[in-house]
Design an enzyme around this catalytic site. Structure first.
Site, short mmCIF file in Angstrom:
data_model
loop_
_atom_site.label_atom_id
_atom_site.label_comp_id
_atom_site.label_asym_id
_atom_site.label_seq_id
_atom_site.Cartn_x
_atom_site.Cartn_y
_atom_site.Cartn_z
CB SER A 1 15.70 7.70 -11.00
OG SER A 1 14.75 7.16 -10.12
CG ASP B 1 26.95 10.30 0.24
OD1 ASP B 1 27.55 11.10 -0.49
OD2 ASP B 1 25.76 10.45 0.58
CE LYS C 1 11.79 10.31 -11.27
NZ LYS C 1 11.69 9.55 -10.00
#
Length: 564
Positions: free
Chosen positions: A309, A320, A334
């Protein structure tokens, strides 16, 4: 007997008398809730018909069923079962469960210290809470709790309330757990002493050497960002130039705390995370907006199958934007966002309203089928059995969900954050004898006993001297084995020899925490991590990859293998 005498006597309880009013209010509230969240939905007529049918059945049961029943329990059970037809993370908590669940993130509580989920009527440990008694005695992510004090905690009807009731209790009291662990044929029995579960979420923050700092974050609670910021500033004052951020076993929590932490590393107004739902009101973009404390300097993030999460939001943003090298194993996966809706009676609905996406556009939510939670709940077991935890080649990437980082490196969606550098789970020191020592708390009890008897002698030196010079002796190990034998654990020399390095390290770590750790403020367990981390294969790998992390920060990707 006359016909009049054959009629059943009308003797409604006050609850039944109020029933039409209660259901009328509930129906009105439900329609209002529906119009608020799903205004303009063409299916509102179906929703209204559903309410009407449910009201009709509930009234028939209350008025005519042969035995007395708790209508409130029936309603709670109905809601729980209804939500099982949705995704695995939408959930309902009754009043007691809601209060207990909130305490996991907002305040302390007494218990055994585990983050858990119920799937297919089975209680799974998501992660033991750092510093809590379950972690201390060796409860692991993926363990299944079968019994508590000989009382069954699995099977149809098990609820969050059952778990809280059986696992929480006054500190100092003991509870016996029967555990099923993947990879072991025999179940394990653990005796856990309940304690105050620490509310701190930064478990360690220290300098490894003159340049490298280490911070361990165990969850994303109300105070996490403030704790993290304070730790990061302290390390910078000590000369921090390179950072290891350990998110292993972190089950998540408040998404906003994760994005605030990401903002301390990422410059400009770059995208950190965005969410998309059926209703556009739940679509949101979160961007960097502050001058962060550590926007320059190589960063390594440690993750594993217990990182979920909010942990994945933070790691995904850093990966990224090519801001951190991710080392370890594939994270939990998740990527669904739950909105807590407090209901009128104090109960709570945690409704999945959107999916979150990392800056490159990938959803890291692992696959699931609506209403079929069994396979989903068994995912960690499947990873173990498939060999994924031990071999990077066993990770099944969805090549249809390929994305690129800012620098053009390939990353994949649909199943957690994939590490840039894979490190297998280390099981070399595992043995049944070790698990039995954990189960009966032998290592911790021996270490505390030793620390108590030797404290005056130990405190004459600094912890740094202790760390460098103290050795766990053969005599100490013989005493520990003796304690274990008295506790009913059969000595097995081959298993002891295999596990000895870990037994010695944990003994030394607990002694160090007991003697020197109490001087810390803010719940830090630096002594434990400073002893144990050098024995940890993921940590050791991280120390040797700062050249790659530096290349990543500089935009030089030639030394980095992309996941293609």
């Amino acid at each position: 007997m006359s016909k009049e005498e054959n009629k059943p006597a009308i003797n409604n309880s006050p609850y039944v008398v109020r029933m039409p009013i209660i259901i009328g209010i509930t129906l009105a509230a439900g329609i209002l809730l529906g119009s608020t969240f799903f205004s303009g939905n063409k299916n509102m007529k179906e929703v209204a018909r559903g309410y009407s049918k449910f009201r009709e059945v509930l009234m028939l049961v209350e008025n005519n069923y042969v035995d007395s029943v708790s209508t409130e329990e029936l309603v709670d059970y109905s809601i729980t079962k209804m939500l099982e037809k949705l995704d695995p993370h939408t959930a309902y908590f009754n009043v007691e469960e809601a209060a207990a669940a909130r305490s996991q993130l907002d305040s302390g509580f007494d218990g055994i210290g585990v983050e858990f989920n119920i799937y297919n009527d089975t209680v799974y440990v998501v992660t033991p809470l750092s510093g809590g008694p379950s972690e201390t005695i060796g409860i692991l992510s993926g363990d299944r709790i079968l019994k508590v004090d000989q009382e069954k905690l699995s099977g149809p009807g098990v609820t969050n309330a059952d778990v809280f009731k059986m696992l929480r209790g006054k500190r100092g009291t003991k509870v016996n757990l029967l555990i099923e662990r993947v990879g072991l044929k025999e179940n394990l029995t653990f005796t856990v002493t309940r304690d105050r579960i620490p509310t701190y979420s930064v478990d360690a923050a220290y300098m490894v050497d003159q340049e490298i700092g280490y911070i361990k974050v165990t969850r994303f609670s109300e105070t996490t960002y403030d704790e993290f910021k304070s730790a990061l500033m302290s390390l910078k004052a000590e000369g921090l130039k390179k950072l290891i951020l350990d998110l292993r076993g972190n089950p998540g929590g408040y998404m906003e705390r994760a994005t605030s932490m990401a903002d301390e590393f990422i410059d400009g107004n770059k995208l950190l995370v965005y969410t998309k739902g059926k209703d556009s009101r739940f679509d949101k973009k979160t961007e960097a907006h502050i001058d962060g404390i550590f926007e320059k300097g190589p960063v390594i993030v440690l993750m594993d199958e217990g990182s979920a999460s909010a942990s994945e939001i933070l790691a995904g943003a850093l990966q990224d934007h090519d801001r951190a090298l991710v080392i370890g194993r594939r994270s939990y996966g998740k990527g669904l966002v739950q909105m807590p809706v407090k209901l009128s009676d104090g109960s709570e609905l945690r409704l999945t309203i959107s999916r979150y996406y990392t800056p490159s556009g990938r959803s890291i939510q692992k696959p699931y089928e609506m209403g079929k939670g069994e396979d989903y709940s068994q995912d960690l077991s499947h990873r173990y059995e498939s060999g994924e935890l031990f071999n990077a080649d066993s990770i099944k990437l969805d090549k249809s969900k390929v994305y690129k980082t800012d620098g053009g490196r390939y990353v994949y969606g649909g199943g957690g954050i994939m590490p840039d550098v894979f490190v297998p789970r280390d099981t070399l020191t595992n043995s049944k004898y070790l698990f039995e020592l954990y189960a009966k708390n032998i290592i911790r009890e021996y270490a505390l006993k030793y620390a108590n008897t030797q404290q005056k002698k130990l405190v004459k030196s600094s912890f740094e001297q202790y760390l460098a010079q103290f050795k766990v002796t053969d005599a100490m190990m013989k005493e520990l084995i003796k304690d274990a034998t008295l506790a009913g654990i059969e000595y097995k020399q081959a298993e002891f020899t295999r596990s000895r390095p870990l037994i010695e390290a944990q003994t030394k770590a607990i002694i160090g925490r007991y003697v020197w750790g109490r001087n810390h403020k803010g719940g830090l367990n630096n002594e434990v991590y400073r002893v144990l981390n050098p024995t940890d294969n993921v940590y050791r790998e991280a120390i040797h990859h700062f050249s790659q992390a530096s290349d990543l920060e500089a935009g030089n990707f030639s030394s980095l293998k992309t996941q293609d």
